[in-house]
Design a protein around this motif. Structure first.
Motif, PDB file in Angstrom:
ATOM      1  N   MET A   1     -12.106  10.389  -4.396  1.00 54.10           N
ATOM      2  CA  MET A   1     -11.529  10.638  -3.020  1.00 54.10           C
ATOM      3  C   MET A   1     -10.542  12.078  -3.133  1.00 54.10           C
ATOM      4  O   MET A   1      -9.946  12.041  -2.158  1.00 54.10           O
ATOM      5  CB  MET A   1     -10.507   9.392  -3.013  1.00 54.10           C
ATOM      6  N   ARG A   2     -10.766  12.593  -4.059  1.00 55.47           N
ATOM      7  CA  ARG A   2     -10.014  13.836  -4.031  1.00 55.47           C
ATOM      8  C   ARG A   2     -10.381  14.759  -3.079  1.00 55.47           C
ATOM      9  O   ARG A   2     -11.567  15.095  -2.879  1.00 55.47           O
ATOM     10  CB  ARG A   2     -10.193  14.320  -5.577  1.00 55.47           C
ATOM     11  N   GLU A   3      -9.554  15.348  -2.127  1.00 54.00           N
ATOM     12  CA  GLU A   3      -9.824  16.067  -0.962  1.00 54.00           C
ATOM     13  C   GLU A   3      -9.793  17.599  -1.465  1.00 54.00           C
ATOM     14  O   GLU A   3      -9.192  17.870  -2.427  1.00 54.00           O
ATOM     15  CB  GLU A   3      -8.682  15.692  -0.060  1.00 54.00           C
ATOM     16  N   ALA A   4     -10.270  18.508  -0.678  1.00 52.79           N
ATOM     17  CA  ALA A   4     -10.216  19.887  -1.075  1.00 52.79           C
ATOM     18  C   ALA A   4      -8.747  20.383  -1.199  1.00 52.79           C
ATOM     19  O   ALA A   4      -8.597  21.485  -1.860  1.00 52.79           O
ATOM     20  CB  ALA A   4     -11.165  20.631   0.087  1.00 52.79           C
ATOM     21  N   SER A   5      -7.866  19.836  -0.413  1.00 57.47           N
ATOM     22  CA  SER A   5      -6.541  20.257  -0.582  1.00 57.47           C
ATOM     23  C   SER A   5      -5.892  20.059  -1.815  1.00 57.47           C
ATOM     24  O   SER A   5      -4.976  20.297  -2.333  1.00 57.47           O
ATOM     25  CB  SER A   5      -5.603  19.525   0.828  1.00 57.47           C
TER      26      SER A   5
ATOM     27  N   GLN B   1       3.563   2.761  19.453  1.00 59.53           N
ATOM     28  CA  GLN B   1       4.385   4.062  19.854  1.00 59.53           C
ATOM     29  C   GLN B   1       4.130   5.236  18.964  1.00 59.53           C
ATOM     30  O   GLN B   1       4.568   6.191  19.182  1.00 59.53           O
ATOM     31  CB  GLN B   1       5.658   3.529  19.761  1.00 59.53           C
ATOM     32  N   ILE B   2       3.529   4.987  17.817  1.00 61.69           N
ATOM     33  CA  ILE B   2       3.238   6.013  16.771  1.00 61.69           C
ATOM     34  C   ILE B   2       1.950   6.118  16.402  1.00 61.69           C
ATOM     35  O   ILE B   2       1.631   5.336  15.902  1.00 61.69           O
ATOM     36  CB  ILE B   2       4.228   5.944  15.453  1.00 61.69           C
ATOM     37  N   MET B   3       1.134   7.024  16.660  1.00 63.12           N
ATOM     38  CA  MET B   3       0.044   7.322  16.223  1.00 63.12           C
ATOM     39  C   MET B   3      -0.257   8.452  15.360  1.00 63.12           C
ATOM     40  O   MET B   3       0.447   9.304  15.380  1.00 63.12           O
ATOM     41  CB  MET B   3      -0.714   7.787  17.789  1.00 63.12           C
ATOM     42  N   LEU B   4      -1.172   7.978  14.329  1.00 61.59           N
ATOM     43  CA  LEU B   4      -1.346   9.047  13.235  1.00 61.59           C
ATOM     44  C   LEU B   4      -2.765   9.377  13.023  1.00 61.59           C
ATOM     45  O   LEU B   4      -3.726   8.836  13.243  1.00 61.59           O
ATOM     46  CB  LEU B   4      -0.814   8.349  11.783  1.00 61.59           C
ATOM     47  N   SER B   5      -3.050  10.633  12.538  1.00 63.38           N
ATOM     48  CA  SER B   5      -4.235  11.276  12.187  1.00 63.38           C
ATOM     49  C   SER B   5      -4.164  11.277  10.747  1.00 63.38           C
ATOM     50  O   SER B   5      -3.518  12.103  10.173  1.00 63.38           O
ATOM     51  CB  SER B   5      -4.879  12.362  12.823  1.00 63.38           C
ATOM     52  N   LEU B   6      -5.045  10.590  10.009  1.00 63.82           N
ATOM     53  CA  LEU B   6      -4.991  10.717   8.413  1.00 63.82           C
ATOM     54  C   LEU B   6      -6.163  11.508   7.901  1.00 63.82           C
ATOM     55  O   LEU B   6      -7.573  11.486   8.672  1.00 63.82           O
ATOM     56  CB  LEU B   6      -4.937   9.346   8.064  1.00 63.82           C
ATOM     57  N   GLU B   7      -6.131  11.987   6.946  1.00 57.49           N
ATOM     58  CA  GLU B   7      -7.120  12.924   6.244  1.00 57.49           C
ATOM     59  C   GLU B   7      -7.509  12.072   4.996  1.00 57.49           C
ATOM     60  O   GLU B   7      -6.664  11.841   4.300  1.00 57.49           O
ATOM     61  CB  GLU B   7      -6.447  14.324   6.005  1.00 57.49           C
ATOM     62  N   ARG B   8      -8.797  12.224   5.067  1.00 59.86           N
ATOM     63  CA  ARG B   8      -9.407  11.736   3.725  1.00 59.86           C
ATOM     64  C   ARG B   8     -10.594  12.613   3.628  1.00 59.86           C
ATOM     65  O   ARG B   8     -11.000  13.324   4.392  1.00 59.86           O
ATOM     66  CB  ARG B   8     -10.018  10.326   3.781  1.00 59.86           C
ATOM     67  N   GLN B   9     -11.277  12.124   2.254  1.00 56.62           N
ATOM     68  CA  GLN B   9     -12.393  13.015   2.101  1.00 56.62           C
ATOM     69  C   GLN B   9     -13.704  12.187   2.847  1.00 56.62           C
ATOM     70  O   GLN B   9     -14.430  11.461   2.245  1.00 56.62           O
ATOM     71  CB  GLN B   9     -12.897  13.070   0.657  1.00 56.62           C
ATOM     72  N   MET B  10     -14.019  12.484   4.057  1.00 63.21           N
ATOM     73  CA  MET B  10     -15.017  12.030   4.924  1.00 63.21           C
ATOM     74  C   MET B  10     -16.219  12.485   4.488  1.00 63.21           C
ATOM     75  O   MET B  10     -16.759  13.653   5.150  1.00 63.21           O
ATOM     76  CB  MET B  10     -14.609  11.886   6.395  1.00 63.21           C
ATOM     77  N   ARG B  11     -17.099  11.905   3.882  1.00 69.61           N
ATOM     78  CA  ARG B  11     -18.379  12.406   3.657  1.00 69.61           C
ATOM     79  C   ARG B  11     -19.568  12.385   4.336  1.00 69.61           C
ATOM     80  O   ARG B  11     -20.678  13.026   4.717  1.00 69.61           O
ATOM     81  CB  ARG B  11     -18.736  12.225   2.111  1.00 69.61           C
ATOM     82  N   CYS B  12     -19.851  11.075   5.093  1.00 65.22           N
ATOM     83  CA  CYS B  12     -20.942  10.622   5.777  1.00 65.22           C
ATOM     84  C   CYS B  12     -20.454  10.581   7.129  1.00 65.22           C
ATOM     85  O   CYS B  12     -21.403  10.943   8.117  1.00 65.22           O
ATOM     86  CB  CYS B  12     -21.556   9.387   5.154  1.00 65.22           C
TER      87      CYS B  12
ATOM     88  N   CYS C   1     -20.370   5.815   3.059  1.00 67.44           N
ATOM     89  CA  CYS C   1     -20.459   6.570   1.807  1.00 67.44           C
ATOM     90  C   CYS C   1     -19.259   6.132   0.854  1.00 67.44           C
ATOM     91  O   CYS C   1     -19.420   6.098  -0.147  1.00 67.44           O
ATOM     92  CB  CYS C   1     -20.414   8.012   1.916  1.00 67.44           C
ATOM     93  N   GLY C   2     -18.244   5.537   1.496  1.00 69.79           N
ATOM     94  CA  GLY C   2     -17.148   4.838   0.707  1.00 69.79           C
ATOM     95  C   GLY C   2     -16.067   5.728   0.467  1.00 69.79           C
ATOM     96  O   GLY C   2     -15.091   5.470  -0.122  1.00 69.79           O
ATOM     97  N   HIS C   3     -16.054   7.165   0.527  1.00 66.74           N
ATOM     98  CA  HIS C   3     -15.119   8.133  -0.082  1.00 66.74           C
ATOM     99  C   HIS C   3     -13.844   8.120   0.829  1.00 66.74           C
ATOM    100  O   HIS C   3     -13.046   8.740   0.308  1.00 66.74           O
ATOM    101  CB  HIS C   3     -15.690   9.521  -0.020  1.00 66.74           C
ATOM    102  N   CYS C   4     -13.700   7.566   1.954  1.00 69.46           N
ATOM    103  CA  CYS C   4     -12.755   7.573   2.825  1.00 69.46           C
ATOM    104  C   CYS C   4     -11.979   6.322   3.218  1.00 69.46           C
ATOM    105  O   CYS C   4     -11.284   6.278   3.904  1.00 69.46           O
ATOM    106  CB  CYS C   4     -13.030   8.546   4.333  1.00 69.46           C
ATOM    107  N   SER C   5     -12.406   5.254   2.327  1.00 65.96           N
ATOM    108  CA  SER C   5     -11.866   4.172   2.550  1.00 65.96           C
ATOM    109  C   SER C   5     -10.352   3.961   2.214  1.00 65.96           C
ATOM    110  O   SER C   5      -9.804   4.714   1.329  1.00 65.96           O
ATOM    111  CB  SER C   5     -12.547   2.857   1.667  1.00 65.96           C
ATOM    112  N   ILE C   6      -9.649   3.070   3.107  1.00 63.98           N
ATOM    113  CA  ILE C   6      -8.521   2.787   2.949  1.00 63.98           C
ATOM    114  C   ILE C   6      -8.201   1.189   3.104  1.00 63.98           C
ATOM    115  O   ILE C   6      -8.211   0.692   4.206  1.00 63.98           O
ATOM    116  CB  ILE C   6      -7.535   3.387   4.109  1.00 63.98           C
TER     117      ILE C   6
END
Lengths: 325, 281
Positions: A261-265, B236-247, B252-257
């Motif tokens: 899960m390691r990101e480029a950052s 009231q609070i919206m977030l944009s989260l960053e993960r390693q989104m591969r597909c 692909c499972g890499h961005c699961s929370i």
């Protein structure tokens, strides 16, 4: 309607299947284990222990070409298979795993690479007294097109799809009481209740972080647990350039690796072995329940047999229940 | 019967032409792109694309422009890995592949009519810019728009020209700050953490909505500040989260929370959807 098949009928059924399908059947390996292989390429082994290599690997292979990019930027899709797959000799847990992957890969947005393999494929369960030393295997149910149930003196055939019914049509009807005798043995396996108990402990947050650290300390990061698991579906994408042409493939990946899960950052939400070990178990027992309404472990035991340090699913679950249950 | 395989799959990239490249910071560039077939990307603010380069696979990149600005689209890209480094070396006229748009966008129906606090840190301003441009082009849909942006140093400030134009735009309030400025810097803007800017906000909490896009370390202090301001209700609070989104399609499972995937269930989440999930924030 159940059908009655003798051994020669079953061999005739295999011949029919091989004409229409890329038929994969249980073959005996030199070390005594069994795995699916192309019909006719080895010694047929209908009954015996669980297939060592997960049958889902034929639908979701370890490495699979997704596309090719030509030097001019045009994109080519892989050539379709000549015949659809028929997987013969699956027991209940493996059929449950395929049903799990079907739901996962085919839910919107659907993975059309998986869909291409699965469409028109055929699944044939092999249950009844077909286990190791004629051990009893519980009924497969409707996760397959047709099920062949080993009895003391032959096979019962039970179709669940139109394709299954067509294949069994030539065979004579069976007496209903035989199926009743078989079904009476269909109790919930003990393994299922263990998984449910562990799932409950995790959902009730009764398992402290120290437990995961202790399990993680025993992990040697071989990734075997993920690679043998029939419901593990994580993959990474790799490019390989040959003669200017880029082949883009997907390859199985493991959530036990630091880079998963390691990101480029540099940010890594699974930055410790303890977190990754927790993820492996928690995903199957809690996240899959939240997402799909059922536990993601089909209790085949492959990870427990594979793990060199004894921290497969059931080893961890039993330890968890002993400590916190 | 043999399975029919389509001429394209969900993994097939579409070709784009690189129209312009603009250096935003020493580490970040803005790429303006157009689909070769002349079609619109048809994205919504908050979505992302998978940028594809032969030999280097793909990387998820947020779309930095609003769909209200048709004809092309923009990607703000930090040079961080092998693909983004190769992207940074490209010149206008080059072709690249993209897949998408993917992901759950900003929930516009929940933002309309509200006093908006749009908060970004670091390169989080790239995805937020798509929403800011949308607000610019559809200003009458929102009660008010306040923009807050923080970067580590003056040279890390992305979209300086945009920030300055938003500051003089009567329809917006825009403040930006840097954590630190070198002693010899000629930067005459504000210095301090982004939470210090939020200290001074005046709003009607019951009719306000905040959108937060930032590096992982920014979320908890900013959320605490927003709660202090009275944004304590759901949605009231919206977030944009960053993960390693591969597909990009949740496989692909890499961005699961936990049970969610960042690429399909997100990257835009309501706070209450993720705050109880381990490792989400």
């Amino acid at each position: 309607m159940l059908k009655s098949l003798k051994r020669e009928d079953l061999l005739r059924l295999l011949e029919t299947l091989a004409e229409q399908y890329d038929l994969q059947v249980p073959l005996k390996l030199p070390d005594g284990t069994r795995q699916l292989g192309r019909y006719g390429s080895g010694e047929l082994s209908l009954c015996g222990p669980l297939l060592q290599r997960k049958p889902t690997s034929l639908l979701f292979p370890q490495a699979e070409l997704l596309l090719s990019i030509n030097p001019d930027g045009s994109v080519e899709q892989p050539h379709p298979a000549e015949k659809p797959l028929a997987l013969f000799g699956l027991e209940r847990s493996d059929l449950a795993a395929i049903a799990f992957l079907d739901r996962f890969f085919l839910c919107e947005p659907a993975d059309d690479i998986y869909q291409g393999k699965r469409e028109n494929s055929l699944l044939i369960g092999l249950t009844g007294f077909a286990g190791e030393n004629s051990a009893y295997l519980p009924p497969a149910g409707e996760n397959c097109d047709l099920e062949l149930i080993a009895t003391a003196d032959g096979w019962l055939g039970c179709a669940y799809s139109a394709a299954g019914k067509t294949l069994l049509a030539p065979f004579p009807d069976s007496e209903a009481k035989e199926r009743t005798e078989i079904d009476q043995r269909a109790a919930e396996p003990k393994t299922d209740s263990l998984l449910k108990a562990a799932s409950r402990l995790l959902r009730e947050d009764k398992v402290p972080d120290a437990f995961w650290q202790e399990i993680a300390d025993r992990c040697i990061l071989c990734t075997g647990c993920n690679l043998v698991c029939p419901t593990c579906s994580c993959f990474c994408v790799q490019d390989r350039i040959r003669d200017g042409k880029t082949e883009r493939s997907r390859v199985w990946d493991s959530c036990q690796l630091d880079a998963f899960m390691r990101e480029a950052s540099g940010h890594n939400p699974l930055g410790t072995e303890a977190l990754r070990t927790r993820r492996r178990i928690h995903h199957k027992l809690v996240a899959d329940v939240e997402r799909w309404g059922e536990i993601g472990c089909i209790a085949c035991g492959r990870c427990d047999r594979t793990c060199p340090t004894g921290i497969g699913m059931f080893a961890v679950v039993e330890e968890m229940i002993n400590q916190f249950g | 019967m043999t399975a029919v395989v389509a001429k394209t799959s969900i993994y097939t990239p579409r070709s784009c032409r690189l129209l312009t490249v603009e250096q935003l910071t020493p580490q970040e560039k803005l790429f303006r792109l157009q689909l070769l077939d002349g079609s619109e990307l048809q994205h919504q603010p908050g979505q992302f694309v998978q940028v594809s380069l032969p030999g280097l696979t793909e990387a998820p990149i947020s779309i930095a422009s609003s769909p209200t600005r048709t004809g092309d689209f923009e990607l703000g890209v930090r040079k961080a890995g092998s693909l983004t480094s190769a992207l940074h070396s490209l010149q206008p006229g080059a072709q690249i592949g993209i897949r998408g748009p993917f992901g759950r966008p900003f929930q516009m129906e929940s933002l309309r009519g509200k006093q908006l606090l749009l908060i970004a840190g670091g390169c989080g301003l790239a995805p937020l810019r798509s929403l800011i441009q949308y607000c610019q082009d559809c200003r009458d849909q929102f009660a008010s728009v306040q923009i807050f942006y923080g970067a580590r140093s003056p040279q890390d400030l992305m979209f300086r020209r945009d920030l300055d134009s938003w500051q003089i735009d009567d329809n917006f309030s825009c403040r930006y700050t840097v954590d630190n400025k070198p002693a010899d810097s000629c930067f005459d803007g504000e210095t301090g953490l982004i939470t210090e800017l939020l200290n001074e906000v005046v709003l009607q909490p019951e009719n306000s909505c905040a959108v937060v896009v930032g590096p992982p370390t920014m979320y908890r202090p900013v959320i605490a500040e927003l709660r202090r301001l009275g944004l304590t209700s759901e949605k009231q609070i919206m977030l944009s989260l960053e993960r390693q989104m591969r597909c990009g399609i949740g496989k692909c499972g890499h961005c699961s929370i936990e049970h969610l995937t960042c690429c399909c269930d997100g990257p835009i989440f309501w706070l209450e959807e993720v705050e109880h999930l381990r490792g989400a924030l």
